[in-house]
Design a protein around this motif. Structure first.
Motif, PDB file in Angstrom:
ATOM      1  N   THR A   6      -4.716   3.983   2.344  1.00 25.42           N
ATOM      2  CA  THR A   6      -5.432   3.576   3.317  1.00 25.42           C
ATOM      3  C   THR A   6      -6.892   3.729   2.767  1.00 25.42           C
ATOM      4  O   THR A   6      -7.674   3.767   2.034  1.00 25.42           O
ATOM      5  CB  THR A   6      -5.401   3.911   4.849  1.00 25.42           C
ATOM      6  N   SER A  50       0.796  -1.101  -0.203  1.00 19.22           N
ATOM      7  CA  SER A  50      -0.109  -0.001   0.092  1.00 19.22           C
ATOM      8  C   SER A  50       0.397   1.121  -0.706  1.00 19.22           C
ATOM      9  O   SER A  50      -0.118   2.580   0.027  1.00 19.22           O
ATOM     10  CB  SER A  50      -0.610  -0.171   0.951  1.00 19.22           C
ATOM     11  N   GLY A  80      -6.744   2.952  -2.815  1.00 16.43           N
ATOM     12  CA  GLY A  80      -6.870   3.058  -1.414  1.00 16.43           C
ATOM     13  C   GLY A  80      -6.443   4.669  -1.643  1.00 16.43           C
ATOM     14  O   GLY A  80      -6.882   6.048  -2.704  1.00 16.43           O
ATOM     15  N   VAL A 133      -8.933  -1.580   1.298  1.00 12.49           N
ATOM     16  CA  VAL A 133      -7.434  -1.572   1.248  1.00 12.49           C
ATOM     17  C   VAL A 133      -8.296  -3.229   1.455  1.00 12.49           C
ATOM     18  O   VAL A 133      -7.035  -4.304   1.079  1.00 12.49           O
ATOM     19  CB  VAL A 133      -6.180  -1.159   1.708  1.00 12.49           C
TER      20      VAL A 133
END
Length: 258
Positions: free
Chosen positions: A157, A126, A147, A161
């Motif tokens: 985030t 991520s 995200g 996710v």
């Protein structure tokens, strides 16, 4: 403790922007009466605004009202040699064909060059720094979670996710932390990232934590896992004896370059 709690409440609201009183009670493990008193004190200082059912960040001048966390670039420059040594040790745990998750953080991204010579490695991440670091290495398979951008760690985030991660069988997760302690476990400053980290601990075959010595014996805002949930604890030098004894008693492998 009250002063520390008020400071942590400020940080928490800065992360989530608005929150109910019930949630604050759950997060900080105190009664609603205590939270009401804390909220009243913060409101008198002009730090928050009370709204129906909870509180919100004071939108008049949030940058002045809440002390910002140290910028990523500044954190990344600290203890860099130690972080690279930690990342090298972590990369040695990765085998050809592994599907791994690399967390956001100032240490984890340094794994990338050491993974470049391995075969058929899939990296799920991520973190935008991890993605950018992987570009020069075409043999690495990179999957981004997508995200909402969280600027504090330059990572993505959001509840989407975790939904995304459920589609993948992750063999090994390499996680970061803003603090580790025997009493509070593995902690993190961001509520937005803590749920993702918690999911990874619960759904990876093995979990490795990468932290330099400055993070040890520090408790940050939220606990996302217990120390005994880890398989590998990777740091730049031996931690205090009580940590070494705890790792031995709980079958946690301690790795250091020394």
């Amino acid at each position: 403790m009250k002063i520390n709690r008020l400071s942590e409440i400020q940080k928490y609201i800065r992360e989530v922007e608005n929150v109910s009183l019930d949630t604050l009670c759950d997060v900080f493990k105190v009664s609603k009466n205590t939270i009401r008193r804390d909220v009243t004190e913060l409101q008198k200082k002009g730090l928050i605004t009370k709204v129906y059912g909870g509180i919100t960040i004071n939108q008049k001048n949030p940058n002045e009202l809440f002390e910002s966390r140290e910028p990523f670039e500044s954190r990344e420059g600290k203890n860099q040699a130690e972080k690279i040594a930690i990342a090298k040790l972590a990369s040695e745990l990765v085998e050809d064909g592994d599907v791994i998750f690399i967390d956001s953080g100032t240490t984890t991204k340094h794994m990338i060059p050491f993974l470049a010579l391995k075969e058929n490695i899939t990296i799920i991440t991520s973190n935008l720094h991890v993605i950018l670091a992987s570009i020069p290495y075409p043999k690495l398979n990179i999957i981004s979670t997508g995200g909402v951008l969280y600027r504090e760690t330059i990572s993505l985030t959001g509840i989407g996710v975790i939904s995304f991660l459920k589609d993948y069988n992750i063999s090994k997760s390499f996680l970061a932390s803003t603090g580790v302690s025997l009493a509070k476990g593995v902690t993190n400053i961001s509520p937005l990232e803590s749920e993702i980290k918690r999911y990874l601990v619960e759904n990876s075959i093995t979990t490795s934590l990468l932290v330099d010595h400055s993070k040890i014996d520090i408790a940050s805002l939220m606990t996302y896992c217990r120390l005994e949930d880890l398989k590998f604890f990777i740091t730049d030098k031996l931690p205090p004896k009580e940590y070494i004894d705890f790792f031995a008693a709980n079958d946690i492998t301690l790795l250091t370059p020394q």
